[in-house]
Design a protein around this motif. Structure first.
Motif, mmCIF file in Angstrom:
data_model
loop_
_atom_site.group_PDB
_atom_site.id
_atom_site.type_symbol
_atom_site.label_atom_id
_atom_site.label_comp_id
_atom_site.label_asym_id
_atom_site.label_seq_id
_atom_site.Cartn_x
_atom_site.Cartn_y
_atom_site.Cartn_z
ATOM 1 N N PHE A 23 -9.331 -1.566 -6.968
ATOM 2 C CA PHE A 23 -8.830 -2.943 -6.977
ATOM 3 C C PHE A 23 -9.869 -3.748 -6.211
ATOM 4 O O PHE A 23 -9.959 -3.611 -4.978
ATOM 5 C CB PHE A 23 -7.458 -3.043 -6.320
ATOM 6 N N HIS A 26 -11.792 -2.205 -3.244
ATOM 7 C CA HIS A 26 -10.990 -1.131 -2.678
ATOM 8 C C HIS A 26 -10.867 0.019 -3.688
ATOM 9 O O HIS A 26 -10.242 -0.131 -4.726
ATOM 10 C CB HIS A 26 -9.608 -1.689 -2.300
ATOM 11 N N VAL A 28 -9.212 3.253 -4.688
ATOM 12 C CA VAL A 28 -7.990 4.007 -4.352
ATOM 13 C C VAL A 28 -8.168 5.488 -4.715
ATOM 14 O O VAL A 28 -7.817 6.374 -3.940
ATOM 15 C CB VAL A 28 -6.763 3.421 -5.085
ATOM 16 N N GLY A 47 -0.173 10.054 2.617
ATOM 17 C CA GLY A 47 0.119 8.932 3.507
ATOM 18 C C GLY A 47 0.341 7.656 2.708
ATOM 19 O O GLY A 47 -0.006 7.578 1.524
ATOM 20 N N SER A 48 0.894 6.670 3.362
ATOM 21 C CA SER A 48 1.149 5.388 2.718
ATOM 22 C C SER A 48 -0.170 4.789 2.229
ATOM 23 O O SER A 48 -1.165 4.793 2.969
ATOM 24 C CB SER A 48 1.812 4.466 3.755
ATOM 25 N N GLY A 49 -0.183 4.339 0.991
ATOM 26 C CA GLY A 49 -1.385 3.688 0.465
ATOM 27 C C GLY A 49 -2.425 4.653 -0.085
ATOM 28 O O GLY A 49 -3.526 4.236 -0.466
ATOM 29 N N THR A 50 -2.110 5.944 -0.169
ATOM 30 C CA THR A 50 -3.098 6.897 -0.698
ATOM 31 C C THR A 50 -3.161 6.861 -2.225
ATOM 32 O O THR A 50 -4.001 7.535 -2.825
ATOM 33 C CB THR A 50 -2.802 8.350 -0.228
ATOM 34 N N GLY A 51 -2.247 6.113 -2.841
ATOM 35 C CA GLY A 51 -2.361 5.906 -4.284
ATOM 36 C C GLY A 51 -1.446 6.778 -5.128
ATOM 37 O O GLY A 51 -1.747 7.054 -6.296
ATOM 38 N N LYS A 52 -0.317 7.147 -4.594
ATOM 39 C CA LYS A 52 0.625 7.985 -5.351
ATOM 40 C C LYS A 52 1.207 7.199 -6.528
ATOM 41 O O LYS A 52 1.238 7.671 -7.662
ATOM 42 C CB LYS A 52 1.767 8.476 -4.428
ATOM 43 N N SER A 53 1.670 5.969 -6.222
ATOM 44 C CA SER A 53 2.255 5.163 -7.307
ATOM 45 C C SER A 53 1.187 4.745 -8.312
ATOM 46 O O SER A 53 1.454 4.701 -9.518
ATOM 47 C CB SER A 53 2.946 3.918 -6.735
ATOM 48 N N VAL A 54 -0.010 4.450 -7.813
ATOM 49 C CA VAL A 54 -1.089 4.061 -8.737
ATOM 50 C C VAL A 54 -1.420 5.231 -9.662
ATOM 51 O O VAL A 54 -1.652 5.048 -10.859
ATOM 52 C CB VAL A 54 -2.346 3.583 -7.959
ATOM 53 N N GLU A 176 9.662 7.959 -5.742
ATOM 54 C CA GLU A 176 10.516 7.941 -4.542
ATOM 55 C C GLU A 176 11.999 7.762 -4.875
ATOM 56 O O GLU A 176 12.635 6.810 -4.420
ATOM 57 C CB GLU A 176 10.032 6.855 -3.583
ATOM 58 N N HIS A 209 8.348 10.894 -0.263
ATOM 59 C CA HIS A 209 8.011 11.064 1.150
ATOM 60 C C HIS A 209 8.984 12.069 1.764
ATOM 61 O O HIS A 209 8.902 12.369 2.942
ATOM 62 C CB HIS A 209 8.196 9.738 1.907
HETATM 63 N N1 LIG Z 1 -1.889 -4.196 -8.514
HETATM 64 C C1 LIG Z 1 -2.571 -3.966 -7.382
HETATM 65 N N2 LIG Z 1 -3.507 -4.831 -6.956
HETATM 66 C C2 LIG Z 1 -4.230 -4.600 -5.835
HETATM 67 N N3 LIG Z 1 -4.078 -3.514 -5.056
HETATM 68 C C3 LIG Z 1 -3.157 -2.620 -5.430
HETATM 69 C C4 LIG Z 1 -2.352 -2.797 -6.603
HETATM 70 N N4 LIG Z 1 -1.518 -1.734 -6.720
HETATM 71 C C5 LIG Z 1 -1.784 -0.933 -5.660
HETATM 72 N N5 LIG Z 1 -2.759 -1.464 -4.897
HETATM 73 C C6 LIG Z 1 -3.305 -0.862 -3.682
HETATM 74 O O1 LIG Z 1 -3.615 0.500 -3.961
HETATM 75 C C7 LIG Z 1 -3.333 1.307 -2.828
HETATM 76 C C8 LIG Z 1 -2.426 2.446 -3.232
HETATM 77 O O2 LIG Z 1 -1.136 1.915 -3.553
HETATM 78 P P1 LIG Z 1 0.085 2.831 -3.948
HETATM 79 O O3 LIG Z 1 1.246 1.930 -4.133
HETATM 80 O O4 LIG Z 1 -0.297 3.728 -5.066
HETATM 81 O O5 LIG Z 1 0.247 3.706 -2.631
HETATM 82 P P2 LIG Z 1 1.311 4.827 -2.325
HETATM 83 O O6 LIG Z 1 0.560 6.069 -1.964
HETATM 84 O O7 LIG Z 1 2.275 4.949 -3.452
HETATM 85 O O8 LIG Z 1 1.974 4.225 -1.020
HETATM 86 P P3 LIG Z 1 3.470 4.242 -0.424
HETATM 87 O O9 LIG Z 1 3.693 5.649 0.018
HETATM 88 O O10 LIG Z 1 3.390 3.302 0.713
HETATM 89 O O11 LIG Z 1 4.415 3.795 -1.523
HETATM 90 C C9 LIG Z 1 -2.737 0.394 -1.763
HETATM 91 O O12 LIG Z 1 -3.731 0.044 -0.856
HETATM 92 C C10 LIG Z 1 -2.271 -0.803 -2.557
HETATM 93 O O13 LIG Z 1 -2.321 -1.960 -1.785
#
Ligand SMILES: Nc1ncnc2c1ncn2[C@@H]1O[C@H](COP(=O)(O)OP(=O)(O)OP(=O)(O)O)[C@@H](O)[C@H]1O
Length: 269
Positions: A23, A26, A28, A47-54, A176, A209
């Motif tokens: 992004f 950044h 991911v 960890g939070s923000g490691t990109g699981k949802s992405v 989650e 988590h």
């Molecule tokens: N559409 C987007 N635009 C910009 N940045 C994004 C977008 N979607 C996700 N990110 C960034 O990508 C990174 C990973 O996000 P993601 O939601 O996959 O984390 P996660 O591991 O699922 O976190 P959590 O456990 O907190 O839910 C984060 O830094 C988030 O801010």
């Protein structure tokens, strides 16, 4: 018909190879690899923000990676015609973090939506079939006539789950699913996922988590760290990994409590 690759006798139904997601500046994920095997429940942690949802969004086609390849059931989703792509999408059920039910529709109507839109059923046919899905999700029959605002958090998750299995998917993606549920409700939801996996022959990709969920239902655990999958293996093998995040996650106070609870559960089952 494309035959999915096989690894150690296991059929790989999702193959993520060399995937990079960015992004802006950044990054991911960078050259991330992951295989998901047919019939398993794979827990995805990090960890939070490691990109699981992405990662989940990338696999289901909502996020286009900057590099790398994906294969679902041996097929490259990018190479499919819109018709083939729609057929592939129907094999993937998704339960997003917020449940995302339509608030102006009853539970039955919510579950009927994909049946009308993607399976071409008439409204009465779809609503009849929705009743079966609602029962499978462990909701009482009278829940079908209720609106999301009339349901508890646990019932909303079950209604959303009923909708995600409406089209008889092969893979269920859960982001989650137990977040926000009390421990009893969360344990009941875990059991439901396990039961549905057995009854419907599902493969489950589960972002969580929740350590209790990992111990209770996951066959393998994938840990995201440093833009990659650090390890994907059985819980025991992952917990023995010396990585500092893994050690604090599995062997911190909450990890020890979940492990102990699981040992008790096994002793008494
Ligand atoms: N559409 C987007 N635009 C910009 N940045 C994004 C977008 N979607 C996700 N990110 C960034 O990508 C990174 C990973 O996000 P993601 O939601 O996959 O984390 P996660 O591991 O699922 O976190 P959590 O456990 O907190 O839910 C984060 O830094 C988030 O801010």
């Amino acid at each position: 018909m494309v035959t999915p690759p096989s690894t150690n006798g296991k059929e790989t139904i999702i193959q993520v190879k060399g995937v990079t997601n960015r992004f802006g500046s950044h990054t991911v994920h960078e050259a991330l690899d992951l295989d998901v095997y047919r019939g398993e429940i794979l827990g995805v942690v990090g960890g939070s923000g490691t990109g699981k949802s992405v990662l989940l969004r990338t696999i289901i086609g909502l996020q286009k990676p900057a590099a790398g390849t994906l294969r679902l059931f041996g097929q490259d989703p990018q190479a499919l015609s819109p018709r083939e792509r729609a057929a592939l999408d129907r094999r993937c059920g998704v339960l997003f973090q917020q449940g995302a039910l339509f608030s102006s529709l009853t539970v039955t109507e919510n579950v009927a939506v994909p049946l009308i839109e993607h399976a071409g059923l008439t409204r009465p046919q779809a609503e009849a079939l929705a009743g079966t899905k609602i029962a499978l999700a462990g909701l009482p029959a009278n829940a079908g006539g209720k609106y999301p605002s009339e349901l508890s958090g646990g019932m909303i998750k079950r209604a959303a789950l009923a909708r995600s299995i409406a089209l008889d998917p092969d893979i269920l993606f859960l982001d989650e699913p137990t977040a926000g549920l009390d421990p009893v409700g969360a344990a009941a939801f875990d059991e439901l996922v396990l039961t549905l996996r057995g009854a419907l022959g599902l493969t489950v990709f589960l972002v969580t988590h929740d350590l209790d969920t990992l111990y209770a239902i996951c066959d393998r655990v994938a840990v995201l760290s440093n833009r990659k999958v650090l390890v994907a293996d059985t819980l025991e093998a992952v917990a023995a990994n010396p990585d500092p995040w893994i050690q604090s996650y599995f062997h911190g106070p909450r990890g020890r409590a979940a492990g102990t609870a699981n040992s008790h559960r096994k002793e008494h089952s």
